[in-house]
Design an enzyme around this catalytic site. Structure first.
Site, PDB file in Angstrom:
ATOM      1  N   ARG A   2      27.887  64.000  43.200  1.00 64.76           N
ATOM      2  CA  ARG A   2      28.205  64.900  44.320  1.00 64.76           C
ATOM      3  C   ARG A   2      29.570  64.520  44.897  1.00 64.76           C
ATOM      4  O   ARG A   2      30.382  65.401  45.200  1.00 64.76           O
ATOM      5  CB  ARG A   2      27.102  64.817  45.375  1.00 64.76           C
ATOM      6  CG  ARG A   2      27.348  65.671  46.631  1.00 64.76           C
ATOM      7  CD  ARG A   2      26.053  65.758  47.431  1.00 64.76           C
ATOM      8  NE  ARG A   2      26.234  66.218  48.795  1.00 64.76           N
ATOM      9  CZ  ARG A   2      26.297  67.495  49.160  1.00 64.76           C
ATOM     10  NH1 ARG A   2      26.245  68.436  48.246  1.00 64.76           N
ATOM     11  NH2 ARG A   2      26.427  67.818  50.431  1.00 64.76           N
ATOM     12  N   HIS A  26      27.892  70.945  53.653  1.00 63.85           N
ATOM     13  CA  HIS A  26      28.108  70.021  54.766  1.00 63.85           C
ATOM     14  C   HIS A  26      28.324  70.812  56.051  1.00 63.85           C
ATOM     15  O   HIS A  26      29.233  71.641  56.128  1.00 63.85           O
ATOM     16  CB  HIS A  26      29.320  69.131  54.510  1.00 63.85           C
ATOM     17  CG  HIS A  26      29.097  68.097  53.461  1.00 63.85           C
ATOM     18  ND1 HIS A  26      29.365  68.324  52.128  1.00 63.85           N
ATOM     19  CD2 HIS A  26      28.617  66.834  53.541  1.00 63.85           C
ATOM     20  CE1 HIS A  26      29.073  67.234  51.432  1.00 63.85           C
ATOM     21  NE2 HIS A  26      28.608  66.331  52.262  1.00 63.85           N
ATOM     22  N   HIS A  75      23.919  60.234  42.937  1.00 61.80           N
ATOM     23  CA  HIS A  75      24.546  60.883  44.089  1.00 61.80           C
ATOM     24  C   HIS A  75      26.071  60.828  44.000  1.00 61.80           C
ATOM     25  O   HIS A  75      26.773  61.639  44.626  1.00 61.80           O
ATOM     26  CB  HIS A  75      24.072  60.240  45.392  1.00 61.80           C
ATOM     27  CG  HIS A  75      24.470  61.000  46.621  1.00 61.80           C
ATOM     28  ND1 HIS A  75      23.901  62.208  46.974  1.00 61.80           N
ATOM     29  CD2 HIS A  75      25.405  60.746  47.569  1.00 61.80           C
ATOM     30  CE1 HIS A  75      24.450  62.652  48.093  1.00 61.80           C
ATOM     31  NE2 HIS A  75      25.369  61.784  48.473  1.00 61.80           N
ATOM     32  N   LYS A 127      18.826  70.674  52.801  1.00 56.35           N
ATOM     33  CA  LYS A 127      18.578  69.477  53.596  1.00 56.35           C
ATOM     34  C   LYS A 127      18.912  69.683  55.069  1.00 56.35           C
ATOM     35  O   LYS A 127      18.215  69.170  55.950  1.00 56.35           O
ATOM     36  CB  LYS A 127      19.405  68.316  53.032  1.00 56.35           C
ATOM     37  CG  LYS A 127      19.267  67.008  53.784  1.00 56.35           C
ATOM     38  CD  LYS A 127      20.164  65.956  53.184  1.00 56.35           C
ATOM     39  CE  LYS A 127      20.094  64.648  53.980  1.00 56.35           C
ATOM     40  NZ  LYS A 127      20.984  63.615  53.417  1.00 56.35           N
ATOM     41  N   TYR A 173      33.482  62.217  51.485  1.00 53.85           N
ATOM     42  CA  TYR A 173      33.362  62.554  50.073  1.00 53.85           C
ATOM     43  C   TYR A 173      34.713  62.880  49.425  1.00 53.85           C
ATOM     44  O   TYR A 173      34.782  63.109  48.233  1.00 53.85           O
ATOM     45  CB  TYR A 173      32.441  63.775  49.896  1.00 53.85           C
ATOM     46  CG  TYR A 173      31.013  63.501  50.262  1.00 53.85           C
ATOM     47  CD1 TYR A 173      30.081  63.123  49.300  1.00 53.85           C
ATOM     48  CD2 TYR A 173      30.593  63.605  51.579  1.00 53.85           C
ATOM     49  CE1 TYR A 173      28.766  62.874  49.644  1.00 53.85           C
ATOM     50  CE2 TYR A 173      29.272  63.354  51.931  1.00 53.85           C
ATOM     51  CZ  TYR A 173      28.374  62.993  50.956  1.00 53.85           C
ATOM     52  OH  TYR A 173      27.068  62.746  51.308  1.00 53.85           O
ATOM     53  N   ARG A 212      22.923  68.781  45.850  1.00 51.81           N
ATOM     54  CA  ARG A 212      22.133  67.574  46.023  1.00 51.81           C
ATOM     55  C   ARG A 212      21.030  67.510  44.965  1.00 51.81           C
ATOM     56  O   ARG A 212      20.634  68.541  44.404  1.00 51.81           O
ATOM     57  CB  ARG A 212      21.495  67.542  47.422  1.00 51.81           C
ATOM     58  CG  ARG A 212      22.489  67.592  48.565  1.00 51.81           C
ATOM     59  CD  ARG A 212      21.752  67.614  49.905  1.00 51.81           C
ATOM     60  NE  ARG A 212      22.661  67.648  51.041  1.00 51.81           N
ATOM     61  CZ  ARG A 212      23.094  68.756  51.630  1.00 51.81           C
ATOM     62  NH1 ARG A 212      22.693  69.937  51.158  1.00 51.81           N
ATOM     63  NH2 ARG A 212      23.916  68.715  52.660  1.00 51.81           N
TER      64      ARG A 212
END
Length: 330
Positions: free
Chosen positions: A285, A308, A282, A224, A317, A199
């Protein structure tokens, strides 16, 4: 039962319960009087004493937001962003509602009004804050609320899935355009983003001490989702970091001495030079995670690299290239 009557041009609600003093309050409309009486009766029936509800009549949602901003928000990693959102909430009409009058309908109206001016994701974040504020008030601050009304309201649906990937020679154009910029490490930063799927906050928070040159691994102590992880480096990413390390002129602890706002400005200028449209930082990613699947890594392996926690989120994703999958199908 409550008594509702019109007295001297205003509507008065009176609630009587055995073992408590009668409670009465006047309002401009009959609907307001009836609502106050219903809420008071609900609270009294649950807690068994009218004295418990008096604090709800003199405490507003704004009072809770102020206390939460001082006592709870500073303990979070995203404190700055949350406090900014609370500042917005405090300017909204709902902040002036007393807790005795705060209803499910109030929250639904708040949601609908916010959706007319902000994105669904913003409204969801604001409702999440309000829900946690009420939860803390009930569990930790002893507020005799019968229920968390935010939990009774349907949250907006967020449809922000993106399938944007690098196409054609966009990667080469991006990296080539870094040569004309003023940030010497930006090419390395992009290579790291594409190769690792880290990230933006993780990349900008990276320290040289986090990079193990012997193991070819980056150790992130806090991310995160609140936990750490180890990110393996491809040979390409490792070589880019090693080269930047030899070129760095000072002994700064940060690998990329740059703030998030500066990165966005540099990114926008880079897209103009590279003549690329519709690409967000982003999206790199997304690109990285999708490439991991295309290389044959399974869901668990990819999640350990990308960070994740929920596999269902990881599916958003996995925008795999159909052309690349044809060969694997045989």
């Amino acid at each position: 039962m409550a008594t509702i009557r019109k007295l001297r041009g205003r509507w008065q609600a009176q609630v009587r319960r055995r073992g408590m003093k009668p409670r009465a309050k006047s309002f401009d409309s009959k609907a307001e009087a009836e609502k106050w009486a219903r809420d008071l009766e609900t609270q009294v029936d649950r807690f068994g004493a009218a004295s418990d509800t008096k604090i709800l009549e003199r405490t507003t949602l704004d009072d809770l937001l102020k206390r939460y901003k001082i006592e709870v928000s500073p303990t979070k990693r995203g404190a700055v962003q949350e406090i900014q959102r609370i500042d917005v909430l405090q300017r909204h009409d709902i902040a002036h509602r007393t807790l005795i009058g705060l209803s499910q309908q109030d929250m639904a109206s708040f949601r609908d009004e916010r959706l007319r001016s902000v994105a669904p994701s913003t409204a969801v974040r604001e409702m999440a804050i309000l829900s946690h504020v009420l939860e803390v008030a009930i569990r930790d601050w002893g507020m005799p609320l019968a229920k968390n009304v935010v939990k009774l309201v349907r949250r907006p649906v967020i449809r922000n899935e993106r399938s944007r990937r690098l196409t054609g020679d966009e990667e080469q154009r991006l990296l080539g355009s870094c040569e004309g910029g003023k940030i010497p490490f930006f090419k390395t930063l992009l290579v790291l983003a594409i190769e690792t799927g880290m990230r933006r906050s993780e990349i900008l928070g990276l320290r040289w001490s986090d990079v193990s040159h012997n193991r070819r691994v980056i150790t992130l102590t806090m991310t995160k989702n609140g936990s750490g992880r180890e990110v393996p480096l491809s040979q390409r990413a490792f070589d880019a970091l090693t080269e930047w390390k030899t070129l760095a002129e000072d002994d700064r602890p940060m690998v990329f001495p740059m703030k998030a706002g500066s990165l966005e400005q540099v990114w926008r200028r880079l897209l103009v030079r590279a003549e690329i449209k519709g690409l967000r930082f982003h999206d790199l990613r997304h690109e990285s995670v999708s490439r991991m699947f295309e290389r044959g890594l399974n869901m668990i392996e990819v999640s350990s690299i990308s960070g994740h926690k929920e596999l269902r989120m990881l599916k958003r994703y996995t925008h795999l290239s159909a052309d690349d999958l044809v060969g694997r199908l045989g």
